[in-house]
Motif scaffolding. Sequence first.
Motif, PDB file in Angstrom:
ATOM      1  N   LEU A 141     -35.711  42.115  -4.997  1.00 55.80           N
ATOM      2  CA  LEU A 141     -36.537  41.447  -5.096  1.00 55.80           C
ATOM      3  C   LEU A 141     -37.975  41.896  -5.913  1.00 55.80           C
ATOM      4  O   LEU A 141     -37.953  43.086  -6.333  1.00 55.80           O
ATOM      5  CB  LEU A 141     -37.099  41.182  -4.415  1.00 55.80           C
ATOM      6  CG  LEU A 141     -38.173  40.216  -3.109  1.00 55.80           C
ATOM      7  CD1 LEU A 141     -37.848  39.191  -3.788  1.00 55.80           C
ATOM      8  CD2 LEU A 141     -38.682  39.874  -2.622  1.00 55.80           C
ATOM      9  N   ALA A 142     -38.552  41.078  -6.915  1.00 56.56           N
ATOM     10  CA  ALA A 142     -39.685  41.513  -7.992  1.00 56.56           C
ATOM     11  C   ALA A 142     -41.038  41.553  -7.517  1.00 56.56           C
ATOM     12  O   ALA A 142     -41.348  41.376  -6.596  1.00 56.56           O
ATOM     13  CB  ALA A 142     -39.605  41.055  -9.112  1.00 56.56           C
ATOM     14  N   ASN A 143     -42.115  42.642  -7.918  1.00 55.93           N
ATOM     15  CA  ASN A 143     -44.236  42.553  -6.769  1.00 55.93           C
ATOM     16  C   ASN A 143     -43.768  41.420  -8.218  1.00 55.93           C
ATOM     17  O   ASN A 143     -45.099  42.397  -8.508  1.00 55.93           O
ATOM     18  CB  ASN A 143     -43.827  43.737  -7.726  1.00 55.93           C
ATOM     19  CG  ASN A 143     -45.373  43.913  -6.635  1.00 55.93           C
ATOM     20  OD1 ASN A 143     -45.537  43.411  -5.541  1.00 55.93           O
ATOM     21  ND2 ASN A 143     -46.339  45.319  -6.850  1.00 55.93           N
ATOM     22  N   VAL A 144     -43.708  39.963  -7.478  1.00 53.25           N
ATOM     23  CA  VAL A 144     -44.583  39.212  -8.401  1.00 53.25           C
ATOM     24  C   VAL A 144     -45.401  38.265  -6.938  1.00 53.25           C
ATOM     25  O   VAL A 144     -44.603  37.674  -6.195  1.00 53.25           O
ATOM     26  CB  VAL A 144     -43.646  38.133  -9.057  1.00 53.25           C
ATOM     27  CG1 VAL A 144     -44.877  37.129  -9.719  1.00 53.25           C
ATOM     28  CG2 VAL A 144     -43.324  39.114  -9.529  1.00 53.25           C
ATOM     29  N   HIS A 145     -46.258  37.719  -7.476  1.00 54.15           N
ATOM     30  CA  HIS A 145     -46.903  37.764  -6.235  1.00 54.15           C
ATOM     31  C   HIS A 145     -47.591  36.077  -7.091  1.00 54.15           C
ATOM     32  O   HIS A 145     -47.901  35.433  -7.355  1.00 54.15           O
ATOM     33  CB  HIS A 145     -47.981  38.062  -5.414  1.00 54.15           C
ATOM     34  CG  HIS A 145     -47.683  39.494  -4.605  1.00 54.15           C
ATOM     35  ND1 HIS A 145     -46.879  39.828  -3.857  1.00 54.15           N
ATOM     36  CD2 HIS A 145     -47.303  40.409  -5.192  1.00 54.15           C
ATOM     37  CE1 HIS A 145     -46.538  41.098  -3.584  1.00 54.15           C
ATOM     38  NE2 HIS A 145     -47.250  41.190  -4.301  1.00 54.15           N
ATOM     39  N   ASN A 146     -48.183  35.145  -5.870  1.00 49.17           N
ATOM     40  CA  ASN A 146     -48.998  34.164  -5.967  1.00 49.17           C
ATOM     41  C   ASN A 146     -48.213  33.187  -7.039  1.00 49.17           C
ATOM     42  O   ASN A 146     -48.358  32.305  -8.089  1.00 49.17           O
ATOM     43  CB  ASN A 146     -50.230  34.405  -7.119  1.00 49.17           C
ATOM     44  CG  ASN A 146     -51.304  34.757  -6.120  1.00 49.17           C
ATOM     45  OD1 ASN A 146     -51.640  34.501  -4.720  1.00 49.17           O
ATOM     46  ND2 ASN A 146     -51.991  35.863  -6.876  1.00 49.17           N
ATOM     47  N   THR A 147     -47.178  32.637  -6.956  1.00 50.48           N
ATOM     48  CA  THR A 147     -45.811  31.659  -7.163  1.00 50.48           C
ATOM     49  C   THR A 147     -45.651  30.843  -5.842  1.00 50.48           C
ATOM     50  O   THR A 147     -45.402  31.221  -5.346  1.00 50.48           O
ATOM     51  CB  THR A 147     -44.528  32.311  -7.875  1.00 50.48           C
ATOM     52  OG1 THR A 147     -44.117  33.059  -7.294  1.00 50.48           O
ATOM     53  CG2 THR A 147     -45.243  33.127  -9.318  1.00 50.48           C
ATOM     54  N   LEU A 148     -44.857  30.025  -6.203  1.00 56.08           N
ATOM     55  CA  LEU A 148     -44.188  29.002  -5.271  1.00 56.08           C
ATOM     56  C   LEU A 148     -42.822  29.502  -4.680  1.00 56.08           C
ATOM     57  O   LEU A 148     -42.810  29.413  -3.619  1.00 56.08           O
ATOM     58  CB  LEU A 148     -43.892  28.116  -6.124  1.00 56.08           C
ATOM     59  CG  LEU A 148     -43.640  26.880  -5.022  1.00 56.08           C
ATOM     60  CD1 LEU A 148     -43.842  26.589  -3.508  1.00 56.08           C
ATOM     61  CD2 LEU A 148     -42.965  24.929  -5.687  1.00 56.08           C
ATOM     62  N   ASN A 149     -42.130  29.882  -5.600  1.00 49.94           N
ATOM     63  CA  ASN A 149     -40.709  30.654  -5.357  1.00 49.94           C
ATOM     64  C   ASN A 149     -41.173  32.591  -5.277  1.00 49.94           C
ATOM     65  O   ASN A 149     -40.954  32.773  -6.126  1.00 49.94           O
ATOM     66  CB  ASN A 149     -39.779  30.295  -6.303  1.00 49.94           C
ATOM     67  CG  ASN A 149     -39.528  28.585  -5.805  1.00 49.94           C
ATOM     68  OD1 ASN A 149     -39.396  28.085  -4.818  1.00 49.94           O
ATOM     69  ND2 ASN A 149     -39.376  28.010  -7.049  1.00 49.94           N
TER      70      ASN A 149
END
Length: 437
Positions: A141-149
């Motif tokens: 898991l990546a530290n990415v936010h504000n996406t649908l998936n």
Amino acid sequence: MRYKYIFSREPGVSDPVLLHAQNSVHAFFLDLKTDRTFLATSASMILERDLHNARQAQTPLAQQTARRNALKTYEASHLAIGDMPLVRLIAAIHNLPHFPAGCQLTLKPDYPGYELHARPGPWAVEKRIGKVYAGDTRFTLANVHNTLNAVYHRIDQPNRQYVQLPDGSFLRRFITRGLNQDDSERLRRGQGLLAAHPNANRNDKEISRYGYGPDGPGEAIVKDVLSHTRGWQKRYISTTTTKRAVHSTQGKEFRSVFGAVLIDLANVALASVVDLHRPDRLPSYFNITAPTVVAPRPPGNGAALTLDDERYLAARDVIRTREVLIRDSVPQNAVRSGPAKLCVLDVYSPNTPTLDSVVAHIKGSEGLSLEDEEKLAYPWMGYRHWFLAYPTEAIARLAWIMVRQFINTHALPRPMAFVGAELRYQYCLPVPPPPGA
């Protein structure tokens, strides 16, 4: 089957033999990835060469035969890349000339992945020297936010991002869509992309191939995928995972005068995504395996194509194009592109001879450096269209002016001598690419 691996070295290995073994394994897996890239690039270059040679053949039959052979050779080469399972790889490492003699490697399952242990000699203690991640265990898991998936990245490359499909497999977050005239128009309006036939009912061609009767669980999707890939009803939007050129069954490169964009799957409903670029998908959607696709196939008897023939041809297509399908639509916020240029001249008429006459005049004019062109094979919005792409907006506007002047000063073939001309947008991939691409 396509196998991909990552080797993560165990820190703190100090025994000279074990350290030698660890370095050998690490180098082997790096070389494996380099070789895969080299083989894929070489296969594409050889295909380009063979298709060029096919076009030089003296007769249409010779051209067709050479083109078929070129495509078949490429498909076999592509499917052969990375076809070695992990157990065979470990055996190959043992046989490396620089691998320490007498050292024995052992794999032990340790989800996700496998621990790799080494024993420097028959009486020595076995120690862990690293971990091997295979296939879909290579992602975290990546530290990415504000996406649908949710967004994932490769364990060894945080800058390469992926999404996880409902079946648990992983797919690159950013894939490429070559645009058509509908796409260009919708993007100009600030809208997302739409399939040619979203939510379409079965047409006569589909019914004649499939026969009647209700669809079983999942069968409708399988039928719709085959229909799309064979061009009967396009309920999906076609994209690709590759940055290399892809070719049609006629040996022509899929290249659009309207350019291309990236699709961010982190903002697309993943239940609508069908990943066909992996060879292990062929049995599920086309009832055929990769070895069957590349095996010699007896020539047809001249009769109409059977359903098995259609599946075979569809499987060959997706091998070449590395296709990913998206059902019905792509939202506007999932489309990523660079600045668009108003450099495509759309010349249209209800009368093909009229259209041909005007375009021949424009193409023969000095000072108009044409970059690319596409004569649409089917009517669009009630007219026949010829799209001419120019390197700059200024040249495209000059061509538009010349079309207007030609229409006003020349007698045009009749009947239906109406001609229209309009400038349309050409899109490009974002530079620099978005993070994770």
